[in-house]
Structure formats: structure tokens, C-alpha cells
Motif scaffolding. Sequence first.
Motif, PDB file in Angstrom:
ATOM      1  N   LYS A  46     -29.587   7.388   9.263  1.00  0.00           N
ATOM      2  CA  LYS A  46     -28.585   7.863   8.296  1.00  0.00           C
ATOM      3  C   LYS A  46     -27.166   7.678   8.834  1.00  0.00           C
ATOM      4  CE  LYS A  46     -30.203  12.096   8.372  1.00  0.00           C
ATOM      5  NZ  LYS A  46     -31.234  11.958   9.417  1.00  0.00           N
ATOM      6  N   SER A  47     -26.942   8.170  10.041  1.00  0.00           N
ATOM      7  CA  SER A  47     -25.602   8.045  10.625  1.00  0.00           C
ATOM      8  C   SER A  47     -25.243   6.583  10.820  1.00  0.00           C
ATOM      9  CB  SER A  47     -25.538   8.755  11.981  1.00  0.00           C
ATOM     10  OG  SER A  47     -25.793  10.123  11.827  1.00  0.00           O
ATOM     11  N   THR A  48     -26.206   5.826  11.296  1.00  0.00           N
ATOM     12  CA  THR A  48     -25.949   4.406  11.536  1.00  0.00           C
ATOM     13  C   THR A  48     -25.516   3.719  10.249  1.00  0.00           C
ATOM     14  OG1 THR A  48     -27.621   4.459  13.271  1.00  0.00           O
ATOM     15  CG2 THR A  48     -26.917   2.293  12.496  1.00  0.00           C
ATOM     16  N   PHE A 166     -19.222  11.371   4.777  1.00  0.00           N
ATOM     17  CA  PHE A 166     -19.458  12.636   5.502  1.00  0.00           C
ATOM     18  C   PHE A 166     -20.751  12.509   6.296  1.00  0.00           C
ATOM     19  CE2 PHE A 166     -16.437  15.518   3.340  1.00  0.00           C
ATOM     20  CZ  PHE A 166     -16.116  14.773   2.211  1.00  0.00           C
ATOM     21  N   ASP A 167     -20.670  12.712   7.611  1.00  0.00           N
ATOM     22  CA  ASP A 167     -21.889  12.670   8.426  1.00  0.00           C
ATOM     23  C   ASP A 167     -22.263  14.077   8.879  1.00  0.00           C
ATOM     24  OD1 ASP A 167     -24.061  11.991   9.896  1.00  0.00           O
ATOM     25  OD2 ASP A 167     -23.013  10.731  11.350  1.00  0.00           O
ATOM     26  N   GLU A 168     -23.189  14.682   8.186  1.00  0.00           N
ATOM     27  CA  GLU A 168     -23.628  16.051   8.469  1.00  0.00           C
ATOM     28  C   GLU A 168     -22.454  16.988   8.741  1.00  0.00           C
ATOM     29  OE1 GLU A 168     -27.125  16.690  10.650  1.00  0.00           O
ATOM     30  OE2 GLU A 168     -27.788  14.596  10.591  1.00  0.00           O
ATOM     31  N   PRO A 169     -21.562  17.136   7.755  1.00  0.00           N
ATOM     32  CA  PRO A 169     -20.334  17.898   7.993  1.00  0.00           C
ATOM     33  C   PRO A 169     -20.567  19.370   8.271  1.00  0.00           C
ATOM     34  CG  PRO A 169     -20.582  17.387   5.661  1.00  0.00           C
ATOM     35  CD  PRO A 169     -21.637  16.600   6.384  1.00  0.00           C
TER      36      PRO A 169
HETATM   37 MG   LIG Z   1     -27.045  11.408  12.372  1.00  0.00          MG
END
Ligand SMILES: [Mg+2]
Lengths: 246, 261
Positions: A46-48, A166-169
Motif C-alpha cells: 500500500k505504502s509503496t 495520505f499514508d496511514e495518517p
Molecule cells: Mg505502509
Amino acid sequence: MNNANPIISINNVQKYFGTFKALDDVSLSVDAGQKVVVLGPSGSGKSTLLRTINKLEGINSGSIVVDGQDINDPANDINRIREEVGMVFQSFNLFRHKSVLENLTLAPIKLKKEPKEQADRRCLELLEKVGMVEKAASYPVQLSGGQQQRVAIARALAMKPKIMLFDEPTSALDPEMIGEVLDVMVTLAREGMTMVVVTHEMGFAREVADKVVFMDEGRIVEIAEPNQFFDQPVHKRTKLFLEQIL
Amino acid sequence: MGNKQVIIEVGDGAAIPSPRDKGLFTAWRISFFGTLAIIAYLLLFRPDPYLDIIKFLPDGIVVTFQVTIASISLAIVLGLIAGLGRISRNRLFNLAASTYIEIVRGIPLLVQLFYIYFALGHLIRVPDMLAAIIAMGFCYGAYMGEVFRAGIKSIDEGQTEASLSLGFNRSQTMRYVVLPQAWRTILPPVGNEFIALLKDTSLVSILAVSDILRRGREFASESFQYFETYTMVALIYLLITLILSKLLSILEDRLSHYEQR
Ligand SMILES: [Mg+2]
Ligand SMILES: Nc1ncnc2c1ncn2[C@@H]1O[C@H](COP(=O)(O)OP(=O)(O)OP(=O)(O)O)[C@@H](O)[C@H]1O
């Protein structure tokens, strides 16, 4: 769902870390104003995926087109493209040596040559909007996590981006602070911002998302509207994931 | 996140007294007031020869400071370049910086001084003092490079990512985001290097530069009062480094308050 001109268009992207395949033939398009929530187990990429959209991670093959520009084409200035794409991180990453207001004004003043008075005025309004105007003169270390994240959102907005990532804000926040950050994000969504959000907040996904993307092992397994996704998931993996978290 | 406190340990150089050590009998106080007392005693009760010796030294003190400040300035510039080179993605820049550091660290300072002074001085004529400054700066630049590298590395990668995501390029990120923060971590070891360099400038006395030690040697060789002269020279060096380390400790304290406000 797809119109002719998506603002983000991710086409058959492969991404390796060494020999490890972090993204496997990923394609996704996001229209202007759409809100996309990305879900999936830890390590699913997901982050990637999010970080390839503003080229914090490069890709090995495929293409990513943001607002009409292929971001991996060396002819395009990635720094100008990044001005259009705000990013909010799990760990806030406010500039520790700058006050709250300076965190917001730094990039507009240095990159857009906005006059300081104008930048200050405009950024104070943004702080007002995220409920942080009283802390304009404070430093990041003096703020709670929820406050830092609201400032981080305002900092990204100060560049007037067309897209927000937004990455797991809310993942690094104490439970009682999650609400204040989600409220800001909901407001932003209502105003029509294009948003791609990695989160574990299912309530937010249901309420705000136009589509939900489910990833597993570097692949997009399922893309669906929230009701469909949560109530009638198609894939076995999706069902398993939802059973585990709900 | 939170209060990530990074401390860079660099072995050489005088220890900077901890600003938090509030005891009455600290090592610094004992050394400082002890030194002052001995100097006062010698000047009051043994004015001959100590008064003559101390009158002979001020020119040397000025030269020592000149060489120190000029060399440290050069070392900081070279160190910043070397430090940035060591973390650069540009292979050539990176290799050049690493090679510079490798070479300088492999040759004793005294040999480098001789080399730059005599060997290079043979090819191009430069003033004595300038040759000494170049040699000291060149050598300390390599150590400073490692300090800068460690300082830059100590800044969380998230700061860089946030800056890049706003549209800053890599060098703007370095300039506006990373270096201003790294400076606080870098200051204590740079201070240590400053003191170490000040002491090492005594080596330039060999190169016909009239620093404290050379002035002392001149006095001793005329008066044959070796013991007395070198006692005074040692006390003066000690006094200077003690004062400097105290100033650095105060500065460091200021900076840590700044961080916590
Ligand atoms: Mg991540
Ligand atoms: N810089 C890197 N080097 C090597 N491997 C990496 C790197 N970044 C991520 N990975 C690997 O790629 C995979 C996907 O990572 P990613 O961070 O995108 O997952 P994620 O879905 O965001 O997970 P999480 O929910 O834990 O944040 C993981 O297996 C991770 O270990």
C-alpha cells in the motif's frame, strides 16, 4: 467509472526492492475529485503504491501519469509535479526546526516566491481551517500527535495541490486523537479534493470513499464501491481480510 | 518521533563539560581555578623569570588564534563538501570525498604539515602562515567531513521525504530542512574539533610560524630557562582550552533549551 482523463493513471506498474516484487502489475486510475481508499494487510504494498505516485519510489516498468505528465519521463520536472501532489505521512514529519506557521509557509515562499505577508495570511487561514491557528507560533515538539498531523495536512495544502496522498495518517495516533484528524480529512473530501488514502479506518472508507482498492502481496485484488466492497466482497482474500479486521 | 536525541561521539579533543553537572567540585572547576591559582602564584612570587616569559607570549597567542580560526573555517568548508560528498548519489563526487578522507586519515598530521610546507612550498612559494593554515585546514576538513556526514545522517529520513513531497529538490532540502537541523547535532563535535585543532596548531611552530610554542622556544633558547618557559606555555594552553570548552558547554546548553521550548 473511468472517464477519458483521469488525474492519476497507474498502468501495469512493477516495482522491485532488490529481487522482492513489491508491486506486481498494478493498474489504477483516479478521476479528479475522486476519493480512493487503499486497504490491505501489512506488507501488501500500500505504502509503496502511494509513494510511486509522487516518485518517492521509482518503478521498474509500467507508467504513472499524473495530471497529464508521465512522472518517470526525465523530460518532466518531478519537483514541479510534486507541488501538485500533497503527501501526509504516518509519522507527520513536520520540520522540527520551524514553527507551525513556518512549516506551512516555507515551501510557498521558497518555491512559489509568494510574498511572506501574503503567505502568512493565507497559511493562518489554513491553520484556522484545521483548528490550529492558536498554535501558529509553537514548535512541533510542543504539539500532540493529532495536532501535528493536522498541521501536516495544512502544510501540504499550503502548496495548493490538486491531489492529496495520505499514508496511514491516523495509525501513529492515540485513539482519542484519531477523530480530529479524520474530521479534517472528511472536510477536505467534501470540498472536492482528489484523495488517495491508505488507512485502517473502515468508517472513513465507508463514508468518504468513491472506491476501495484492496491489495495483497503487491497486487490489486479487488476494486469496488464501498458498499459493495464491505457487504458483498467478491474475492476470497478480501473476505478473509474483512473478517479479520471487522 | 518525539524527542530523538542524537549524540555524536568524537574521541579526540578536550571533553566539553556537561552543562548539567552542577556540582561544586567539577573537573573543569578544579582544572580552571587550579591553573589560574598557579599562574597567579608564579607571577606574584616568582616574577623573575615568569613575568618576562608571559610578556613574551601574547604575540604567539594572537598567532595561535589566527591560525586556529582560519584553519577551522577552511576545515568547516572542506568538511561540509566532504560530508555532502560522502552521502551523495553522484558516484564521482562520493568517491572523491571518500578518497580525500581516506588519504588524510592515513597520514600523520605532522607529516602532512611537512609535506604541504616543504614539498609543495618548493614548487609554489606561499607565505609560512598560509601554508600552515592550508595544511591544518586540509587535514581537519577530513575529520570534519565525518562529523558532517554523521550529523546529516542523524536527521530522520522522514524530514527529507516531507520536503521532497512539497516540491523541494535535493539541494534545497539539504539547505532548508536537513542542514539547519543537523547543525545542532554537529555543534558539539565541531567544538571538540576546534579545541583539538587549537592544540594541534602547536605543530606549526616547527614551520617558522610564531605561535605560542614557538615564542616559548625562542625565549627558552635565549634564556636557557626551559623548565620555567614550558611550564608557562603549558599553563597558557590549558587556560585557553578550558575557557573554550566552557564557552562551548554554555552554547550547547543554549541550543538544547532552544530544542525543548
Ligand atoms: Mg505502509
Ligand atoms: N525500501 C525498501 N527496501 C526493501 N523492501 C521494502 C522497502 N520498502 C518496502 N519494502 C517491502 O515491500 C513490501 C511492501 O511494503 P509496503 O510498505 O508498501 O507495505 P504496506 O502495505 O504499506 O504495509 P504496512 O501496512 O505495514 O504499512 C514489504 O514486504 C516491505 O518489506
